[in-house]
Design a protein around this motif. Sequence first.
Motif, short mmCIF file in Angstrom:
data_model
loop_
_atom_site.label_atom_id
_atom_site.label_comp_id
_atom_site.label_asym_id
_atom_site.label_seq_id
_atom_site.Cartn_x
_atom_site.Cartn_y
_atom_site.Cartn_z
N HIS C 21 0.83 -1.22 0.00
CA HIS C 21 0.00 0.00 0.00
C HIS C 21 0.86 1.26 0.00
N GLY C 22 2.01 1.15 0.60
CA GLY C 22 2.95 2.27 0.58
C GLY C 22 4.36 1.75 0.66
N VAL C 23 5.28 2.50 0.10
CA VAL C 23 6.70 2.14 0.17
C VAL C 23 7.49 3.41 0.44
N LYS C 25 11.41 4.80 0.60
CA LYS C 25 12.84 4.55 0.35
C LYS C 25 13.52 5.91 0.34
N ILE C 28 11.59 9.41 -0.17
CA ILE C 28 10.42 9.24 -1.04
C ILE C 28 9.43 8.27 -0.40
N GLN C 30 5.91 6.53 -1.55
CA GLN C 30 4.93 6.34 -2.62
C GLN C 30 3.73 5.61 -2.08
N VAL C 31 2.55 6.18 -2.28
CA VAL C 31 1.30 5.53 -1.87
C VAL C 31 0.66 4.89 -3.09
N ALA C 32 0.36 3.60 -2.99
CA ALA C 32 -0.30 2.87 -4.07
C ALA C 32 -1.71 3.40 -4.29
N ASP C 128 -3.72 7.89 -5.99
CA ASP C 128 -2.42 7.55 -5.41
C ASP C 128 -1.66 8.84 -5.14
N LEU C 130 2.38 10.76 -4.16
CA LEU C 130 3.84 10.78 -4.02
C LEU C 130 4.20 11.85 -2.98
N VAL C 132 7.36 13.61 -0.53
CA VAL C 132 8.79 13.82 -0.31
C VAL C 132 8.94 14.25 1.14
#
Lengths: 134, 134, 134
Positions: C21-23, C25, C28, C30-32, C128, C130, C132
């Motif tokens: 669902h989210g990553v 790294k 950053i 990122q939400v699916a 979705d 993004l 930062v």
Amino acid sequence: MTVKIAVHPTGHTTPPAKFSHGVRKGNILQVAGQVGFLPTTAGQPPAVAGPTLREQTLQTLANVKAVLEAGGAGWEDVVMLRVYLTDTAHFAELNTIYDDYFATLQGPPAARTTVYVGLPEGLLVEIDALAVLG
Amino acid sequence: MTVKIAVHPTGHTTPPAKFSHGVRKGNILQVAGQVGFLPTTAGQPPAVAGPTLREQTLQTLANVKAVLEAGGAGWEDVVMLRVYLTDTAHFAELNTIYDDYFATLQGPPAARTTVYVGLPEGLLVEIDALAVLG
Amino acid sequence: MTVKIAVHPTGHTTPPAKFSHGVRKGNILQVAGQVGFLPTTAGQPPAVAGPTLREQTLQTLANVKAVLEAGGAGWEDVVMLRVYLTDTAHFAELNTIYDDYFATLQGPPAARTTVYVGLPEGLLVEIDALAVLG
């Protein structure tokens, strides 16, 4: 100054316009929309891996992977995959193919968005990817 | 703490909801989906550059560029362009316009994904962009 | 080496395939693609918040927010929201709901792209994001 580098795996089709299959700038690697085109032979037009969702999805994922690797990355660096299908009836089969493909993935899987759009005739799936390196 | 800055080029339409035409945070500049709206006159509703794909694409690219520049970036910083068309029959013409537009681009072109979606009536193309600065 | 972390808010549905669902790294997040699924009960299939655009949009935004917060972020960190609707006739209502939702947002709103695609039956909206961080 961060350098911007175009990524073009050996054997990849020539893009049909002035864009790059992949671009790396700083720790960001963006993979352009990939479809199920087989590796090219010089002088031949692009050929799709086959008419089925399975054939096209596996070739598309192979093409994304080729760009990632040519850019110094791998699946473990990908934070987002955008999957474009043409038919909502393909969702379950796409997920089966996807899960088989990523069965051996190390670490957390990427996020994903799947939507249903139009694609050029004969294409059933397109996938692009955003990776964060370092 | 990284500051988040909204980017709004002079003459750009007021967004129809609470979003920004561009946002910069750290070294990331995200450009919202741009369409072929001409620069606005105060008190007038947005007007499309024209009914043709060429008119709209050139204005859309000009609008993306305006946001990039207002955010301290340029085409050379863009890693991804997402192109939304409404008709697969427009692909070849889009590519011709695109290649003409970027003929003088310095450095590697951005990655690109092109898909075919619905857009509000009268609009044939929408484009957004992700840039990495620094 | 930047660590990649999967984000899964408590109560979120199990993704239907091997994605997160989210990553996060580096900086950053990122939400699916999120849809209007209510928090799940163990053993029950996902249930949509309701048939209306309002119900689904508010639940979808709540789901995006849950992923952001589980990843250590908030709306103020989001640079891009991608909104997928199924019907151009929903644009005005979506904007009203969106503006109400973000009325109290601190700082600049995210960029946004809205396009019209196909979604699985019964779903009217997918979003979705993004972000930062830092």
